[in-house]
Structures are given as structure tokens and as C-alpha cells.
Design an enzyme around this catalytic site. Structure first.
Site, mmCIF file in Angstrom:
data_model
loop_
_atom_site.group_PDB
_atom_site.id
_atom_site.type_symbol
_atom_site.label_atom_id
_atom_site.label_comp_id
_atom_site.label_asym_id
_atom_site.label_seq_id
_atom_site.Cartn_x
_atom_site.Cartn_y
_atom_site.Cartn_z
ATOM 1 N N ARG A 31 15.441 2.179 -7.535
ATOM 2 C CA ARG A 31 14.225 1.441 -7.173
ATOM 3 C C ARG A 31 13.395 1.148 -8.416
ATOM 4 O O ARG A 31 13.063 2.047 -9.192
ATOM 5 C CB ARG A 31 13.406 2.258 -6.172
ATOM 6 C CG ARG A 31 12.040 1.678 -5.836
ATOM 7 C CD ARG A 31 11.366 2.517 -4.758
ATOM 8 N NE ARG A 31 9.985 2.127 -4.522
ATOM 9 C CZ ARG A 31 8.932 2.870 -4.851
ATOM 10 N NH1 ARG A 31 9.093 4.036 -5.468
ATOM 11 N NH2 ARG A 31 7.715 2.439 -4.585
ATOM 12 N N ARG A 72 -7.871 -2.098 -2.464
ATOM 13 C CA ARG A 72 -8.449 -1.006 -3.240
ATOM 14 C C ARG A 72 -9.955 -1.179 -3.395
ATOM 15 O O ARG A 72 -10.469 -2.304 -3.419
ATOM 16 C CB ARG A 72 -7.812 -0.940 -4.640
ATOM 17 C CG ARG A 72 -6.317 -0.671 -4.640
ATOM 18 C CD ARG A 72 -5.777 -0.583 -6.055
ATOM 19 N NE ARG A 72 -4.330 -0.419 -6.079
ATOM 20 C CZ ARG A 72 -3.708 0.747 -5.963
ATOM 21 N NH1 ARG A 72 -4.428 1.859 -5.833
ATOM 22 N NH2 ARG A 72 -2.401 0.814 -5.986
ATOM 23 N N LYS A 219 9.225 -3.046 4.484
ATOM 24 C CA LYS A 219 8.564 -1.737 4.450
ATOM 25 C C LYS A 219 7.542 -1.667 5.591
ATOM 26 O O LYS A 219 6.595 -2.448 5.623
ATOM 27 C CB LYS A 219 7.887 -1.526 3.098
ATOM 28 C CG LYS A 219 8.869 -1.454 1.940
ATOM 29 C CD LYS A 219 8.159 -1.446 0.591
ATOM 30 C CE LYS A 219 7.343 -0.199 0.383
ATOM 31 N NZ LYS A 219 6.721 -0.180 -0.970
ATOM 32 N N THR A 277 9.008 8.561 1.178
ATOM 33 C CA THR A 277 7.705 9.167 0.893
ATOM 34 C C THR A 277 7.711 10.690 1.065
ATOM 35 O O THR A 277 7.943 11.209 2.153
ATOM 36 C CB THR A 277 6.567 8.587 1.753
ATOM 37 O OG1 THR A 277 6.661 7.165 1.799
ATOM 38 C CG2 THR A 277 5.226 8.965 1.149
#
Length: 470
Positions: A31, A72, A219, A277
Site C-alpha cells: 500500500r 480537518r 473504502k 485498521t
């Protein structure tokens, strides 16, 4: 081992020595995290991986992970905020600092701010800090009450559990990164914060513009993507259960059941599924995982995951190779339990001929105790369908197409192999491969699936299942 391991490359693993050890221990998918840079940062690394691919004689899949529209907060004036449960803060755009004499969290995203209302939950820093909006203020700001004690720092991610966020999965940066990645030769791309099937189609259109046909990984990080899973499965090639952001979006007690349901749906659709994760997170700084982590990896395998992914563990951890070795052994042990308990399941009644041919091949291999299954196809679809049935035999996926070859690395139990195109017939190619494969010993029985057209006709897909004795 049938389960595939994805390793994220970072400072801990980008040397030829470490990459070589990862390949020798079974990693076939690497990845490349584009959240922390652009294509120029990966040029030399991709060249290195292609060189190692040639040296080791195995197809390696380079997975470009696009950053997506990560939401963010801005830079905190104080640098950090130490907050206690019940404390109140202001969230708002620059210029709204003075609307109330409270700690200020800058957030410059007008579409998100316009959607907020009293009672909404706001989660910062991947779930570390949780707030509830208590009041709407002038200048587009909001007062929030802290629901727990913790420390907040600048530039942390913001999530709105249970609230749809109408932002496209591909930003302008993602589109540029994908085009640059295609030029560098990536073999698959992962799309972050997918919400709709249209997100996948946008990426596929860019890939097609470049004359490519690489897999797209959806995802699943948002609840509304899970709600539309069947629609997303219809257009995507691979699914990733991205438990970090998904665990922020939904209540944590729901996450294990959600993971199982997603994997089950992917298995039914014959689409490879990745679980990601914090799988062995403690090994970032420790030479052995916790008992809970080993159980987590094993359960993902038993649930039906095709791939398990390592992130910080191999990108920045102190024990990248040891982490892979642990994951290999955990997966191998879990697969033994799978074979002891699970029986071959037929496809759903609404499935078509290719699914039932794949099931027939697996059933034939089981009843005759065949030593392997060899599947020849141009796209790799037949091998993926066989993989979805989870047979005990290793599946050799034969294809002359290099994109399909590397795409097969995502499928459980499949070993991708390039075939000799000097032979015209697919069955002839499969038999030639068996005769030349040193792992398949003389006296072995092998089940073959292939698309064998009539003389003078083009292949129309798999139409043959055969037992071959070497």
C-alpha cells in the site's frame, strides 16, 4: 496460507532489505499512502518494487490509497487544548474567535458548517474527543459541549456520526494523484470516504481514460456507504472495511457485527474484501501482539476476509517483518479452523452460469480430493468466483493479462500465474502449466476450469470443468 496480507510502506519498510524480507514472508500487496504526499514521493519506490518483483519472480500489486476529502480543523492558537467533560468551546470559521469568550476551534468548511444544527454530535481526532452542539452563534459559529476529557491538537480530523456529508469521494488532489499514479504504473487504487456508487464510477472513468483496467477498492468509512453497500458492490472491484473512521461514524458496539455483515455481502458477490485498521497495532513498539489482537485477526479470517491490512505496523513500526510473520501464522491457524468447520456453500439461486460452474469445480475438487484447482481466464473473474466458495485446494489463477494477474492478488487462496500465450487454447495452456509446475507433483489430480471456444470462435467465458491427472 490463503489469506492475503497488505503491507503499508513507510520509513520502517522502504529499504530493499526490509521489502525483500516482507516478500519472502508472503506479502504480495504493498500500500502506497497518498495521504502523506504525491506521486513524486513514490517514483523511486515503485521502481524498486518492480525490480524486486523481477528478482523474486512473483507478481506484486501496488495499491495506491488516495487521501479523499478528509475533514480537518485548523491550527489551534494555543497549540493544544486540555478539555474536561462539560467544558464548552466554539467551533467556527476564522474571524469568529470573538463571538464568545471560550476556547476556539477554527474550522473553515462552509458546506459542513451550513449543515450543522443544535444537537448534532461532532467527533474530533478519530473519536478521541466528542462534542455535542448546544447553540448556534453569529458568524457561522457554534457552541459545543465536551462529552469527555482529553487533549486536542491542531489539524485533527472531524466527523459527524450519523449525519450525511455531501462531499465527493475524489478531490482535485485525488484526481491528479490517480492520473500520476497510473502513469507510474500502480496496479489498484483505493478510494477513501466512498459514499455512493458514482464515486467509484468517477475513478473508473479516469482509469479508462488512461487505457487501464485496474481494480478500484471502495473504502467503507461512512455509515451512508454501508447503507448503500449493495449498490456499491455492483460497481466496485474490492471493498475495504476501514474500521478507523467507520468506528467513529457508528457506535463502537455495532462495529463487529457491521464488519461481519459487510464481509458476508462481499463473499456473496464474489468481491474481495479487506479488513483494515489497528489489527496488530501494539507491534508498532512491541515485538509481540496482544491476545486481543491475535483474536481480532483470526476472527477477520474466519469471517471471510480475503485480505488483512497492516498500516502503522509496517509503515513506521519497529518490527515490520516480525508483524508480518505473526499475521501469517495467525491466519494460517484460523484457516485450519475454517477447513474443519465450514462446508462448501452453493451460490444463491439468482446467480448465473459462471457462479455455478465455479461451485461445480470446487465440489468436484472436494469429492475427488483433488490436489489443486487451475482456472484460466482473461479477466480473472473465474478464479475470483472459485475463491468466493473457499475451497480447500490452492487456486492457480492463469491469465495472460498483467492487470488481471496483479488484481488476483486480492483474492483468497489464489496464486496468480502468467500463461504461455504461444499456446492458443485455454485448456491447452492450463494443461501445459500443470505439467510444468514443480509444486504439482506427478500423480496429482487437478480440476481445471477454462473457456474453451469452438474452432474458429472467440472465447465467451468459462464453459469447461475437467479433471486432469498429471
Amino acid at each position: 496460507m490463503r489469506t492475503k496480507i497488505i503491507a503499508t510502506i513507510g520509513p520502517a519498510s522502504d529499504s530493499p532489505e526490509v521489502l525483500t524480507r516482507l516478500i519472502r514472508n508472503g506479502v504480495r500487496i504493498f500500500r502506497l499512502n497518498f495521504s502523506h504526499g504525491n506521486a513524486s514521493m513514490f517514483t523511486d519506490l515503485i521502481a524498486l518494487l518492480r525490480r524486486l518483483e523481477q528478482e523474486h519472480g512473483v507478481p506484486l500489486t501496488l495499491l495506491q490509497d488516495l487521501s479523499g476529502p478528509k475533514i480537518r480543523i485548523g491550527e489551534l492558537r494555543q497549540g493544544t487544548l486540555n478539555l474536561d467533560k462539560g467544558d464548552r468551546v466554539v467551533l467556527g470559521p476564522p474571524g469568529a474567535e470573538m463571538v464568545r469568550d471560550l476556547p476556539f476551534i477554527p474550522f473553515d468548511n462552509p458546506p459542513i458548517l451550513e449543515s450543522l444544527e443544535k444537537g448534532d454530535k461532532v467527533v474530533l481526532s478519530d473519536g478521541v474527543m466528542q462534542f455535542v452542539i448546544t447553540e448556534s452563534l453569529p458568524l457561522g459559529a457554534f457552541e459545543m459541549e465536551c462529552q469527555n476529557t482529553g487533549i486536542l491538537t491542531s489539524r485533527k480530523g472531524l466527523a459527524l456520526p450519523g449525519k450525511p456529508v455531501n462531499l465527493p469521494a475524489m478531490t482535485d488532489k485525488d484526481k491528479k494523484d490517480l492520473r500520476d499514479g497510473l502513469a507510474l504504473g500502480v496496479d489498484a487504487c483505493a478510494l477513501s470516504y466512498v459514499q455512493t456508487p458514482e464515486d467509484i464510477l468517477t475513478a473508473k472513468a479516469i482509469i479508462a481514460e488512461h487505457g487501464k483496467n485496474i481494480p478500484v477498492v471502495a473504502k467503507l468509512e461512512r455509515q451512508n456507504a454501508v447503507d448503500r453497500l449493495d449498490e456499491i458492490l455492483a460497481v466496485t472491484d474490492v471493498v475495504m472495511v476501514a474500521r478507523g473512521d467507520l468506528g467513529v461514524e457508528c457506535p463502537l458496539p455495532m462495529l463487529p457485527a457491521m464488519q461481519k455483515r459487510i464481509i458476508r455481502a462481499c463473499n456473496r458477490a464474489a468481491k474481495p474484501v479487506i479488513v483494515a485498521t489497528q489489527m496488530l497495532l501494539s507491534m508498532v513498539s512491541n515485538p509481540a501482539p496482544t491476545r486481543a489482537e491475535t483474536t481480532d485477526v483470526a476472527n477477520a479470517v474466519l469471517d471471510g476476509a480475503d485480505c488483512v491490512m497492516l498500516s502503522e505496523e509496517t509503515a513506521m513500526g519497529s518490527y515490520p517483518v516480525e508483524t508480518v510473520k505473526f499475521m501469517v501464522e495467525i491466519a494460517r491457524q484460523a484457516e485450519q479452523i475454517h477447513f474443519e468447520e465450514r462446508k462448501l456453500l452453493p451460490p444463491a439461486e439468482e446467480k448465473g452460469t459462471p457462479d455455478f460452474l465455479a461451485y461445480s469445480a470446487c465440489l468436484l475438487a472436494e469429492k475427488t480430493e483433488a490436489d489443486a484447482i487451475v482456472s484460466h481466464s482473461m479477466s480473472g473473474a473465474s478464479a475470483r468466483m472459485i475463491s468466493a466458495r473457499r475451497p480447500r485446494q490452492i487456486i492457480y489463477g492463469l491469465t495472460p493479462d498483467q492487470e488481471a494477474l496483479r488484481g488476483l492478488n486480492f483474492s483468497w487462496g489464489v496464486r496468480p500465474e502468467t500463461v504461455d500465450t504461444n499456446l492458443s487454447g485455454h485448456l491447452e495452456r492450463a494443461e501445459h502449466f500443470i505439467e510444468g509446475c514443480p509444486v504439482i507433483t506427478p500423480g496429482s489430480s487437478v480440476v481445471i476450469t477454462a473457456g474453451q471456444p469452438k474452432p474458429g470462435e472467440k472465447s465467451r467465458g468459462t464453459n469447461l470443468v475437467k479433471i486432469y491427472h498429471k
